[in-house]
Design an enzyme around this catalytic site. Structure first.
Site, PDB file in Angstrom:
ATOM      1  N   SER A  49     -31.916  10.005  17.673  1.00 22.28           N
ATOM      2  CA  SER A  49     -30.734   9.741  18.498  1.00 22.28           C
ATOM      3  C   SER A  49     -29.507  10.114  17.695  1.00 22.28           C
ATOM      4  O   SER A  49     -29.501  10.003  16.457  1.00 22.28           O
ATOM      5  CB  SER A  49     -30.665   8.258  18.883  1.00 22.28           C
ATOM      6  OG  SER A  49     -29.384   7.925  19.395  1.00 22.28           O
ATOM      7  N   TYR A  61     -30.337  -0.607  16.327  1.00 21.25           N
ATOM      8  CA  TYR A  61     -30.977   0.625  16.812  1.00 21.25           C
ATOM      9  C   TYR A  61     -30.579   1.802  15.929  1.00 21.25           C
ATOM     10  O   TYR A  61     -31.435   2.585  15.490  1.00 21.25           O
ATOM     11  CB  TYR A  61     -30.561   0.876  18.254  1.00 21.25           C
ATOM     12  CG  TYR A  61     -31.064   2.181  18.830  1.00 21.25           C
ATOM     13  CD1 TYR A  61     -32.394   2.343  19.172  1.00 21.25           C
ATOM     14  CD2 TYR A  61     -30.187   3.250  19.048  1.00 21.25           C
ATOM     15  CE1 TYR A  61     -32.855   3.543  19.704  1.00 21.25           C
ATOM     16  CE2 TYR A  61     -30.635   4.442  19.584  1.00 21.25           C
ATOM     17  CZ  TYR A  61     -31.969   4.588  19.908  1.00 21.25           C
ATOM     18  OH  TYR A  61     -32.422   5.767  20.434  1.00 21.25           O
TER      19      TYR A  61
END
Length: 259
Positions: free
Chosen positions: A141, A154
Site C-alpha cells: 500500500s 496498518y
C-alpha cells in the site's frame, strides 16, 4: 511470449475471493495463465475460479496459517507441476488513532499483513530457486511509504512488509539473480477493503503534510486498473512499482521533507 502474455505460466494469487485479488486472477486468466486461487471464503472464491475458466484451481485456505500456505503450494504443484509466480495479496486494514490501538490490533496487522507474506515467500522460494527463475509479487500500500493517521498500525505493518521484501531481494540477488521480488504499492482503490477494516474508516485530514495529502487525495483506482499494473509487474518488474502515475513523485517529496 509477448511482454503481456502469461501463456504457459502458473500463477498463485492469495486473497483472490474479491477486490484486487479477484481482479488480478481474472486478468491473469484472460492473458493465458493457469491460476491457483486462495482465500478463506469458499463461495466467492469458487465464483472467481469459474470466471477464470478451466485452467483455474480454487484452494480454500487461510494464508495466516503456515500449514495452509504449504497445502496451497502442494495443491498447485499437484495440479500444474510447478509455480512460476506467487502473488501475495492478502491484507487487512485498520483505522484507529494511535493511542487507541490495542495489542489485538497490532497482532492482527502483523498476522494478516506480514506473516501471510512471509509464509508465502518461505514456502515458494525453494521451488523457485531450484528452477532458477520466477517471481514473488507482494501487494503493499502507498501507506507503507507515507504513513497517515489514523492508519498507523496498518502503515507500520505494510512498512514492515516492504523491509522484509527489500531485504529478501538483496539476499537473493547474488545467488539467484533471475528470481524477482516485486512490491506493488496501490493508493486508494474502490473496493470493500475499507469496509472490512478494523475500526472506523476516516477521510484524509486537510491538516496532513501537503506531500502526504497529495498522495492520498487523487482519484481512486478500480480493482481492475490496479490488476493491470500488478500483472504487468509480475511479468517484467524488478523492485518497487506504484499503481498511480504520480505516486513515486509524492513519495520522494514526502521523504525529502522528513529528512
Amino acid at each position: 511470449m509477448s511482454h503481456r502474455d502469461f501463456s504457459e505460466q502458473v500463477v498463485v494469487v492469495t486473497g483472490a475471493s474479491g477486490g484486487v485479488g479477484a481482479a488480478v486472477a481474472e486478468e491473469l486468466a484472460r492473458r493465458g495463465a493457469s491460476v491457483v486461487l486462495a482465500a478463506r471464503r469458499a463461495g466467492p472464491l469458487g465464483d472467481v475460479a469459474r470466471r477464470c475458466g478451466s485452467q483455474a484451481l480454487a484452494v480454500v485456505a487461510d494464508m495466516t496459517k503456515r500449514d495452509d500456505v504449504q497445502r496451497l503450494f502442494d495443491e498447485a504443484l499437484a495440479r500444474f507441476g510447478r509455480v512460476d509466480i506467487w502473488i501475495n495479496n492478502v491484507g487487512r486494514g485498520i483505522g484507529r488513532p494511535l493511542l487507541e490501538i490495542t495489542d489485538d490490533d497490532v497482532d492482527a496487522m502483523i498476522r494478516d499483513n506480514l506473516k501471510s507474506v512471509l509464509y508465502g515467500m518461505q514456502v515458494v522460494t525453494p521451488h523457485l530457486q531450484a528452477r532458477g527463475t520466477g517471481a514473488i509479487v507482494n501487494v503493499s500500500s502507498l501507506l507503507g511509504r507515507i504513513p497517515l493517521p489514523p492508519r498507523a498500525a496498518y502503515a507500520a505493518s505494510k512498512a514492515a512488509m516492504m523491509s522484509l521484501s527489500e531485504a529478501f531481494r538483496m539476499e537473493l540477488a547474488g545467488s539467484h539473480p533471475h528470481l524477482r521480488v516485486v512490491v506493488v504499492y496501490p493508493g486508494r482503490i474502490t473496493t470493500d477493503f475499507g469496509r472490512n477494516a478494523l475500526g472506523q474508516p476516516t477521510a484524509p485530514s486537510a491538516r496532513l503534510p501537503a506531500e502526504a495529502l497529495a498522495a492520498v487525495s487523487g482519484a481512486p483506482q478500480t480493482a481492475e486498473e490496479v490488476a493491470h499494473v500488478v500483472c504487468d509487474a509480475a511479468l517484467n518488474a524488478r523492485g518497487d512499482v506504484y499503481t498511480q502515475p504520480d505516486a513515486s513523485t509524492h513519495v520522494r517529496a514526502y521523504q525529502e521533507k522528513q529528512s
